[in-house]
Design a protein around this motif. Sequence first.
Motif, short mmCIF file in Angstrom:
data_model
loop_
_atom_site.label_atom_id
_atom_site.label_comp_id
_atom_site.label_asym_id
_atom_site.label_seq_id
_atom_site.Cartn_x
_atom_site.Cartn_y
_atom_site.Cartn_z
N ILE A 3 60.86 38.53 43.23
CA ILE A 3 60.03 37.32 43.30
C ILE A 3 59.02 37.60 44.41
CG2 ILE A 3 59.94 34.85 43.73
CD1 ILE A 3 62.92 34.71 42.90
N SER A 4 57.80 37.85 44.01
CA SER A 4 56.77 38.27 44.95
C SER A 4 55.88 37.11 45.38
CB SER A 4 55.91 39.36 44.32
OG SER A 4 54.87 39.74 45.20
N LEU A 5 55.71 36.98 46.68
CA LEU A 5 54.75 36.01 47.22
C LEU A 5 53.38 36.66 47.37
CD1 LEU A 5 56.90 34.39 50.07
CD2 LEU A 5 56.46 33.50 47.80
N TYR A 6 53.37 37.94 47.83
CA TYR A 6 52.10 38.61 48.08
C TYR A 6 52.29 40.12 47.96
CZ TYR A 6 47.52 39.39 50.17
OH TYR A 6 46.22 39.74 50.38
N SER A 7 51.74 40.70 46.92
CA SER A 7 51.81 42.14 46.72
C SER A 7 50.90 42.52 45.56
CB SER A 7 53.25 42.57 46.41
OG SER A 7 53.32 43.96 46.17
N ASP A 37 44.02 47.88 48.79
CA ASP A 37 45.24 47.06 48.77
C ASP A 37 44.95 45.76 49.51
OD1 ASP A 37 47.88 46.38 48.30
OD2 ASP A 37 48.63 47.43 50.06
N ASP A 38 45.36 44.64 48.94
CA ASP A 38 45.15 43.35 49.57
C ASP A 38 46.12 43.15 50.73
OD1 ASP A 38 43.08 42.41 47.79
OD2 ASP A 38 44.65 42.26 46.27
N ILE A 39 45.59 42.73 51.87
CA ILE A 39 46.36 42.54 53.10
C ILE A 39 45.97 41.18 53.68
CG2 ILE A 39 46.79 43.47 55.43
CD1 ILE A 39 47.48 45.50 53.28
N ILE A 40 46.91 40.53 54.36
CA ILE A 40 46.60 39.31 55.10
C ILE A 40 46.61 39.65 56.59
CG2 ILE A 40 47.21 36.92 55.62
CD1 ILE A 40 48.71 36.85 52.94
N ARG A 41 45.52 39.31 57.25
CA ARG A 41 45.42 39.52 58.70
C ARG A 41 45.55 38.17 59.39
NH1 ARG A 41 40.19 41.10 62.41
NH2 ARG A 41 41.38 41.25 64.34
N ASN A 151 53.10 42.99 50.95
CA ASN A 151 54.35 43.13 50.20
C ASN A 151 55.43 42.16 50.68
OD1 ASN A 151 53.25 45.27 48.64
ND2 ASN A 151 53.58 46.63 50.38
N VAL A 152 55.16 40.89 50.49
CA VAL A 152 56.10 39.84 50.88
C VAL A 152 56.83 39.39 49.62
CG1 VAL A 152 56.36 37.57 51.97
CG2 VAL A 152 54.47 39.09 52.66
N GLY A 159 66.07 48.71 47.43
CA GLY A 159 65.32 49.64 46.63
C GLY A 159 64.02 49.97 47.30
N THR A 160 63.29 50.85 46.71
CA THR A 160 62.01 51.18 47.29
C THR A 160 60.95 50.33 46.62
OG1 THR A 160 61.74 52.98 45.71
CG2 THR A 160 62.68 53.54 47.84
N GLY A 161 60.33 49.51 47.40
CA GLY A 161 59.25 48.68 46.90
C GLY A 161 57.94 49.42 47.04
N PRO A 162 56.85 48.71 46.90
CA PRO A 162 55.55 49.35 47.03
C PRO A 162 55.33 49.83 48.45
CG PRO A 162 55.33 46.97 46.90
CD PRO A 162 56.77 47.29 46.64
N ALA A 163 54.60 50.89 48.59
CA ALA A 163 54.31 51.44 49.92
C ALA A 163 53.23 50.62 50.60
CB ALA A 163 53.86 52.88 49.78
#
Length: 171
Positions: A3-7, A37-41, A151-152, A159-163
């Motif tokens: 269940i992804s909030l931000y990725s 890649d989308d990032i939140i600052r 990647n929230v 497991g290995t999620g996105p880098a």
Amino acid sequence: DVISLYSNAYTNVPVDTWNTRWQFSTAEETFIKIQNDDIIRYRNLNFVGIEFTTKPINATNMTHFHIDFWTPDPVTAAKTFKVLLVDFGANNSFGGGDDSSHELSFQAPLITSGNWVGIDVPLTAFTGLTKRGNLAQLVLSGDFPNVYIDNVYFHKSVGTGPAAPTTPAPL
């Protein structure tokens, strides 16, 4: 299983706001791209409320919470980055008498300056979070005024999620 909030790696569920602008919060958010890649600052972060109250998350079948974190700020043993999860309970209302929540703190050596850190913790570590069927808030806080997140998400098993991006975020 996620269940992804931000990725960028997963389909995200609706989030009402990435900054509630609650009283006394000084956080300013900016949505940027690093390596496409989308990032939140977050700048001037003392605490920031993130809400998904319109469509609360049912994470009862999830086992872990994940967030990728980067800061340019100096890291000392005394400084912390905190993650608070809040479940509004069956009545889906804050303060309705059936809420539960728990906050975890992360410090050095896990947190480092100038490096992406993947924080992946079992939901059972949030011991005060007695329910996970109506998660409605995520609050980030701590001693780092400049924070970048990616990647929230909640997921089943380790497991290995996105880098996370490998290039340091711009100041």
